[in-house]
Design an enzyme around this catalytic site. Structure first.
Site, PDB file in Angstrom:
ATOM      1  N   GLU A 136       1.812   3.233   2.317  1.00  0.00           N
ATOM      2  CA  GLU A 136       1.497   2.713   1.196  1.00  0.00           C
ATOM      3  C   GLU A 136       2.508   1.722   0.775  1.00  0.00           C
ATOM      4  O   GLU A 136       3.496   2.050   0.573  1.00  0.00           O
ATOM      5  CB  GLU A 136       1.106   3.335   0.084  1.00  0.00           C
ATOM      6  N   SER A 140       5.086   9.486  -3.889  1.00  0.00           N
ATOM      7  CA  SER A 140       3.813   9.607  -3.802  1.00  0.00           C
ATOM      8  C   SER A 140       2.970   9.385  -5.110  1.00  0.00           C
ATOM      9  O   SER A 140       1.868   9.024  -5.185  1.00  0.00           O
ATOM     10  CB  SER A 140       3.267  10.861  -3.187  1.00  0.00           C
ATOM     11  N   HIS A 194       5.812   4.325   1.030  1.00  0.00           N
ATOM     12  CA  HIS A 194       5.064   5.794   0.821  1.00  0.00           C
ATOM     13  C   HIS A 194       4.261   6.020   2.121  1.00  0.00           C
ATOM     14  O   HIS A 194       3.378   5.605   2.577  1.00  0.00           O
ATOM     15  CB  HIS A 194       4.023   5.884  -0.439  1.00  0.00           C
ATOM     16  N   ASN A 229      -3.410   9.123  -3.255  1.00  0.00           N
ATOM     17  CA  ASN A 229      -3.445  10.230  -4.177  1.00  0.00           C
ATOM     18  C   ASN A 229      -4.171  10.118  -5.491  1.00  0.00           C
ATOM     19  O   ASN A 229      -4.848  11.153  -6.013  1.00  0.00           O
ATOM     20  CB  ASN A 229      -1.700  10.554  -4.473  1.00  0.00           C
TER      21      ASN A 229
END
Length: 288
Positions: free
Chosen positions: A154, A121, A142, A193
């Site tokens: 992702e 991540s 991800h 993130n």
């Protein structure tokens, strides 16, 4: 559809189990590798319970639940991945641990076209890719927790990932799994993130400074911004240890204060207050 027909997953925690489940529900045989026999048994139980919940809530019928369960094998033997078309690494968000996985996986997977993916991540994909002899076939894929529910993935090609590898991974995620892809450059934190973690850390700092209570911070964001979870409840769901690891990766790369883990977060991790997974974090959870 895609040419990826046999999937391997390394790690059967929340993320690995979820990835295995969605692949099996798409009709693919999945081999999951855990660190030892006990972890393999626990991982198998985690997948089974998730399938049971999906059936109980009407998301799949009993036949689909049985079919998916039959397609999943959980073992502690890394060599079981030798014939996979795609292997997804989904161990804890620890760079040294992930590097070790890719180093050991490299001689095991012998297929000329096997895609090696990481579910990291926050860790730049290129660091993991160069632990192998085939960095052109390593790509970031991800998923988001809970994997069977959230549709986003992702897709993160590194500077060395080949266009063919990227295209095969995207076709698999969208065509076979039916998820949505956002592409991002290979920078720590990627898209989600990089935006989310500073927000979570700001909430932790508010608690640390005494600006507001945990309950009021979460209630404020749920009622004032229509978020389904407040930031501290979300941190508990992600795991405080995982949140700190992502923050450390972001801070190492960018050296910006907004990414630095607050002392309170570090102390809670050191105390074993990891959130839902431990029964207590910023909130307390029923062990059941």
């Amino acid at each position: 559809m895609t040419d990826i027909e046999r999937v391997g997953v390394i790690g059967c925690g929340l993320m690995g189990a979820g990835i295995a489940e969605v692949c099996a529900r798409a009709g693919l045989p999945v081999t999951v590798v855990e660190r030892d026999a006990q972890a393999a048994r626990s991982g198998r139980l985690r997948v089974t319970r998730s399938l049971d919940r999906a059936a109980a809530h009407g998301r799949i019928d009993a036949g689909a639940r049985e079919a998916a369960a039959a397609l999943i094998t959980v073992t502690d033997q890394l060599e079981a991945l030798h014939d996979r078309d795609l292997v997804v690494e989904a161990v804890a968000e620890d760079e040294r641990l992930k590097l070790d996985v890719f180093t050991r996986l490299d001689p095991v997977v012998t297929g000329e076209h096997t895609v090696l993916a990481t579910n990291t991540s926050s860790i730049p994909v290129i660091r993991l890719a160069t632990a192998t002899s085939r960095p052109e076939r390593v790509v970031g894929v991800h998923f988001f927790n809970p994997v069977p529910v959230l549709r986003l993935v992702e897709l993160v090609p590194s500077l060395l990932t080949s266009p063919t590898t990227t295209a095969r991974a995207q076709t698999f995620v969208t065509g076979t799994l039916g998820k949505e892809v956002v592409r991002t450059r290979d920078k720590a934190g990627f898209v989600v993130n990089a935006l989310l973690v500073p927000y979570l850390l700001a909430a932790v700092r508010m608690v640390e400074s005494g600006s507001a209570s945990v309950e009021d911070i979460d209630r404020g964001m749920v009622l004032g911004c229509a978020h389904p979870l407040g930031p501290l409840a979300l941190t508990d769901l992600i795991g405080l240890d995982t949140t700190r690891a992502i923050a450390e990766s972001l801070y190492t790369e960018f050296r910006e204060p907004q990414y630095a883990p607050p002392p309170l977060l570090s102390r809670m991790v050191e105390a074993g207050l990891l959130g839902r997974k431990s029964g207590r974090g910023f909130h307390t959870y029923d062990e059941r």
